[in-house]
Design an enzyme around this catalytic site. Structure first.
Site, PDB file in Angstrom:
ATOM      1  N   LYS B 105       0.880  -1.169   0.000  1.00 14.92           N
ATOM      2  CA  LYS B 105       0.000   0.000   0.000  1.00 14.92           C
ATOM      3  C   LYS B 105       0.918   1.219   0.000  1.00 14.92           C
ATOM      4  CE  LYS B 105      -3.090   2.767   2.778  1.00 14.92           C
ATOM      5  NZ  LYS B 105      -3.923   2.916   3.975  1.00 14.92           N
ATOM      6  N   ALA B 193      -9.571   5.428   3.321  1.00 13.15           N
ATOM      7  CA  ALA B 193      -9.460   6.557   4.256  1.00 13.15           C
ATOM      8  C   ALA B 193     -10.701   7.443   4.282  1.00 13.15           C
ATOM      9  CB  ALA B 193      -8.236   7.429   3.958  1.00 13.15           C
ATOM     10  N   GLY B 194     -11.000   7.893   5.490  1.00 11.78           N
ATOM     11  CA  GLY B 194     -12.077   8.860   5.692  1.00 11.78           C
ATOM     12  C   GLY B 194     -13.423   8.248   6.012  1.00 11.78           C
ATOM     13  N   SER B 216      -9.810   3.244  11.311  1.00  9.16           N
ATOM     14  CA  SER B 216     -10.289   3.987  12.489  1.00  9.16           C
ATOM     15  C   SER B 216     -11.762   3.757  12.758  1.00  9.16           C
ATOM     16  CB  SER B 216     -10.047   5.493  12.296  1.00  9.16           C
ATOM     17  OG  SER B 216      -8.701   5.741  12.020  1.00  9.16           O
TER      18      SER B 216
END
Lengths: 67, 269
Positions: B105, B193-194, B216
């Site tokens: 990645k 992401a996000g 996350s």
């Protein structure tokens, strides 16, 4: 003796150590790691021919969590 | 008896055939046991990991790596923390040796405040890594031209952000993501992401993205294991919705109940 930086810390090593000997001298025990000297990757196959020199910066990296 | 309809159960990425379209991170969990449980219940078959300096005397084993290996799923090492193509390339080479995979990645950060990827260094690193035989999973913005440049240098996978890493804001620019999807039907596209909520993941899948990568949103949930299950379902639901074909939006209301036979309506004159 020569001074090198290992993972950001200054260390003193014998002169003319190769990477294998450096790992042994540092008593590096973390399982599964890779080595870079002066930000260039050193594959295992080249450990014995890569001699650590005065002022070298060495990174020894091991697996951690990542996103 | 009602039977669940299963979507196209398998897909290809990086030369592997997988059934789960959820890619999961291994960081930020309350404990290693919680991480293990969350990854297992998510059904994810790809987990991201990283490399960091560790002090010489820090024990002989690596419990984290032992857990990851015991999961028996694909490992995707990242180059997180790299700020130049050179750093990212070196990290990728080290990761290939440690993790025994040519997957990487690719993450080259260009701004410390919003952790936005540096498109110039990312493309530069991708070109070198593809030539060195890596399967590059580049983390990038939702910029169409950057995606094009990454494809030009040989990337088969592109991973545009939904929004800033760890922000949980979801898909800031669905139109941009859609433009990339339409432009590159042959590439594997993963929103990375996000993502904050399961509905964000479902939305990405409904756009026709091949997968979603997040960390996350699960690890920082109040109950990461339950949230991992929620994301498993959301990714599956979004994919099924995409395959089923979402209805076209309309500008005006249109009754869903038949108008023929409407009661209490009577024609006079």
């Amino acid at each position: 003796m020569i001074k090198v930086s290992v993972n950001g810390e200054v260390k003193e090593l014998e002169e003319n150590l190769n990477v294998d000997q450096m790992i042994e001298a540092l008593e590096y025990k973390v399982k599964g790691f890779a080595v870079a000297v002066n930000t260039t990757f050193v594959p295992i196959a080249k450990y014995d021919k890569t001699i650590i020199k005065e002022g070298d910066t060495i990174d020894i990296l091991a697996p951690v969590q990542g996103g | 008896m009602t039977k669940h309809i299963e979507g196209n159960n398998t897909w290809q990425i990086g030369g592997k055939t997988l059934s789960s379209r959820l890619l999961i991170g291994s960081a930020l969990y309350p404990s290693p046991a919680n991480m293990e449980d969350a990854i297992r219940i998510s059904g994810a078959q790809i987990v991201t990991v990283s490399l960091r300096r560790q002090a010489a005397g820090e024990g002989k084993g690596n419990p984290f790596w032992d857990i990851i290996k015991s999961l028996g799923i694909e490992v995707l090492p990242n180059t997180a923390g790299s700020h130049s193509a050179k750093e990212a390339i070196t990290t990728a080479q080290m990761a290939r040796e440690v993790f025994g995979t040519n997957w990487v990645k690719l993450e080259v950060i260009g701004d410390q405040y919003n952790l936005q990827p540096d498109p110039f260094e990312t493309v530069k690193a991708a070109e070198v890594l593809v030539k060195e035989g890596f399967e590059v999973f580049p983390y990038t913005t939702d910029d169409l031209v950057v995606a094009k440049r990454l494809a030009d240098v040989g990337c088969k996978i592109i991973m545009p952000w939904g929004s800033m890493i760890g922000s949980g804001k979801g898909l800031m620019n669905p139109d941009n993501l859609m433009a990339i999807r339409k432009q590159f039907p042959e590439l594997q596209l993963v929103v990375d992401a996000g993502i904050g909520k399961p509905s964000h993941a479902a939305q990405a899948m409904e756009l026709g993205y091949d997968g979603v990568l997040l960390n996350s949103a699960i690890a920082l949930a109040q109950d990461p294991v339950k949230m991992a299950d929620a994301f498993r379902l959301a990714v599956e639901a979004g994919r099924l919705g995409y395959e089923a074909g979402v209805m076209k939006e309309r500008e005006f209301a249109s009754p869903s109940t038949p108008t023929v036979g409407t009661p209490f309506w009577h024609q006079f004159n």
